[in-house]
Scaffold this motif. Sequence first.
Motif, PDB file in Angstrom:
ATOM      1  N   THR A  17      13.435 -14.223  10.093  1.00 12.43           N
ATOM      2  CA  THR A  17      13.009 -15.302  10.968  1.00 12.43           C
ATOM      3  C   THR A  17      13.667 -16.603  10.547  1.00 12.43           C
ATOM      4  OG1 THR A  17      10.882 -14.210  11.244  1.00 12.43           O
ATOM      5  CG2 THR A  17      11.002 -16.501  11.917  1.00 12.43           C
ATOM      6  N   GLY A  18      14.203 -17.314  11.524  1.00 14.59           N
ATOM      7  CA  GLY A  18      14.781 -18.624  11.257  1.00 14.59           C
ATOM      8  C   GLY A  18      16.197 -18.616  10.729  1.00 14.59           C
ATOM      9  N   VAL A  27      21.415 -23.831  22.058  1.00 15.83           N
ATOM     10  CA  VAL A  27      21.412 -23.552  23.502  1.00 15.83           C
ATOM     11  C   VAL A  27      22.126 -22.233  23.788  1.00 15.83           C
ATOM     12  CG1 VAL A  27      22.241 -24.389  25.738  1.00 15.83           C
ATOM     13  CG2 VAL A  27      21.295 -25.992  24.080  1.00 15.83           C
ATOM     14  N   VAL A  28      23.190 -21.955  23.063  1.00 21.57           N
ATOM     15  CA  VAL A  28      23.930 -20.707  23.248  1.00 21.57           C
ATOM     16  C   VAL A  28      23.032 -19.522  22.901  1.00 21.57           C
ATOM     17  CG1 VAL A  28      25.941 -19.353  22.519  1.00 21.57           C
ATOM     18  CG2 VAL A  28      26.132 -21.833  22.771  1.00 21.57           C
ATOM     19  N   ILE A  29      22.287 -19.642  21.827  1.00 23.44           N
ATOM     20  CA  ILE A  29      21.377 -18.569  21.420  1.00 23.44           C
ATOM     21  C   ILE A  29      20.345 -18.311  22.514  1.00 23.44           C
ATOM     22  CG2 ILE A  29      19.637 -17.879  19.708  1.00 23.44           C
ATOM     23  CD1 ILE A  29      21.193 -19.670  17.680  1.00 23.44           C
ATOM     24  N   LYS A  30      19.777 -19.378  23.040  1.00 22.11           N
ATOM     25  CA  LYS A  30      18.754 -19.243  24.087  1.00 22.11           C
ATOM     26  C   LYS A  30      19.340 -18.692  25.381  1.00 22.11           C
ATOM     27  CE  LYS A  30      15.958 -22.928  22.137  1.00 22.11           C
ATOM     28  NZ  LYS A  30      15.603 -24.335  22.204  1.00 22.11           N
ATOM     29  N   ASN A  50      10.376 -15.934  29.382  1.00 11.54           N
ATOM     30  CA  ASN A  50       9.465 -16.004  28.239  1.00 11.54           C
ATOM     31  C   ASN A  50      10.201 -15.969  26.905  1.00 11.54           C
ATOM     32  OD1 ASN A  50       7.086 -16.164  29.770  1.00 11.54           O
ATOM     33  ND2 ASN A  50       7.150 -13.948  30.105  1.00 11.54           N
ATOM     34  N   ILE A  51      11.432 -15.469  26.901  1.00 14.03           N
ATOM     35  CA  ILE A  51      12.185 -15.394  25.641  1.00 14.03           C
ATOM     36  C   ILE A  51      12.489 -16.787  25.091  1.00 14.03           C
ATOM     37  CG2 ILE A  51      14.547 -15.350  26.554  1.00 14.03           C
ATOM     38  CD1 ILE A  51      14.866 -12.957  24.426  1.00 14.03           C
ATOM     39  N   LEU A  52      12.345 -17.812  25.909  1.00 16.46           N
ATOM     40  CA  LEU A  52      12.589 -19.188  25.462  1.00 16.46           C
ATOM     41  C   LEU A  52      11.392 -19.790  24.732  1.00 16.46           C
ATOM     42  CD1 LEU A  52      14.425 -20.608  28.589  1.00 16.46           C
ATOM     43  CD2 LEU A  52      15.418 -19.692  26.493  1.00 16.46           C
ATOM     44  N   SER A  53      10.283 -19.065  24.687  1.00 11.66           N
ATOM     45  CA  SER A  53       9.068 -19.564  24.051  1.00 11.66           C
ATOM     46  C   SER A  53       9.308 -19.907  22.589  1.00 11.66           C
ATOM     47  CB  SER A  53       7.961 -18.516  24.145  1.00 11.66           C
ATOM     48  OG  SER A  53       6.846 -18.930  23.393  1.00 11.66           O
ATOM     49  N   ILE A  54       8.911 -21.111  22.218  1.00 10.70           N
ATOM     50  CA  ILE A  54       9.060 -21.531  20.819  1.00 10.70           C
ATOM     51  C   ILE A  54       7.812 -21.202  19.997  1.00 10.70           C
ATOM     52  CG2 ILE A  54      10.730 -23.346  21.297  1.00 10.70           C
ATOM     53  CD1 ILE A  54       8.375 -25.349  21.199  1.00 10.70           C
ATOM     54  N   ASN A  57      17.459 -14.002  18.384  1.00  7.58           N
ATOM     55  CA  ASN A  57      18.390 -13.984  17.257  1.00  7.58           C
ATOM     56  C   ASN A  57      19.154 -12.670  17.176  1.00  7.58           C
ATOM     57  OD1 ASN A  57      17.379 -16.502  16.699  1.00  7.58           O
ATOM     58  ND2 ASN A  57      16.313 -15.905  14.828  1.00  7.58           N
ATOM     59  N   ILE A  58      18.475 -11.567  17.392  1.00  8.25           N
ATOM     60  CA  ILE A  58      19.135 -10.258  17.345  1.00  8.25           C
ATOM     61  C   ILE A  58      20.188 -10.151  18.438  1.00  8.25           C
ATOM     62  CG2 ILE A  58      18.782  -7.777  17.730  1.00  8.25           C
ATOM     63  CD1 ILE A  58      16.121  -8.076  16.179  1.00  8.25           C
ATOM     64  N   ILE A  59      19.857 -10.585  19.639  1.00  8.78           N
ATOM     65  CA  ILE A  59      20.823 -10.557  20.742  1.00  8.78           C
ATOM     66  C   ILE A  59      22.049 -11.387  20.373  1.00  8.78           C
ATOM     67  CG2 ILE A  59      21.222 -11.337  23.122  1.00  8.78           C
ATOM     68  CD1 ILE A  59      18.207 -10.582  23.626  1.00  8.78           C
TER      69      ILE A  59
END
Length: 157
Positions: A4-5, A76-79, A90-94, A104-106
Amino acid sequence: MAETGRIRVAKDKADLVKALTSSDGGTGPFQTFADVIVFAAALGAKHKKRVPLGEISKREPSPIRLEYFASVGNDVVIKLLGMTETQDINILSIHEEEYEIQRNIIFEEYANGGLEILRNELRGAVDYAERILLFLSYERTQQYEKEEEFDLSKFLS
């Protein structure tokens, strides 16, 4: 399991990532490991090449903190890659750790795929910057040629 992180790099691509940076006296075209990873992820996404990491590099480059990506605007690229891949906002949820891990895996897998493409393109190259410029130039001209190609089949019935 994803850390994580942090964004991880596959152990078999660690030397390539180091060679592509100009830090520590290197001559690579990128300033930081994170710059290499973002470029590779974009390249992997363009070519739809997503490759699981396998064994993770523990040393140079060690997993890179997400805060670094955010500090230069590359989060932003990760998101975007996460949202494009899952088609789920929902994947944008912080607030949900599971979504952060999934994003992160993607991102890591696209970066790993992009690094495979780069490794193949850079094989035998002396000047990585020049070879990457040639590769990008070729990619651009291929795109234009496809758009400008004249197709006679539309006149046939």
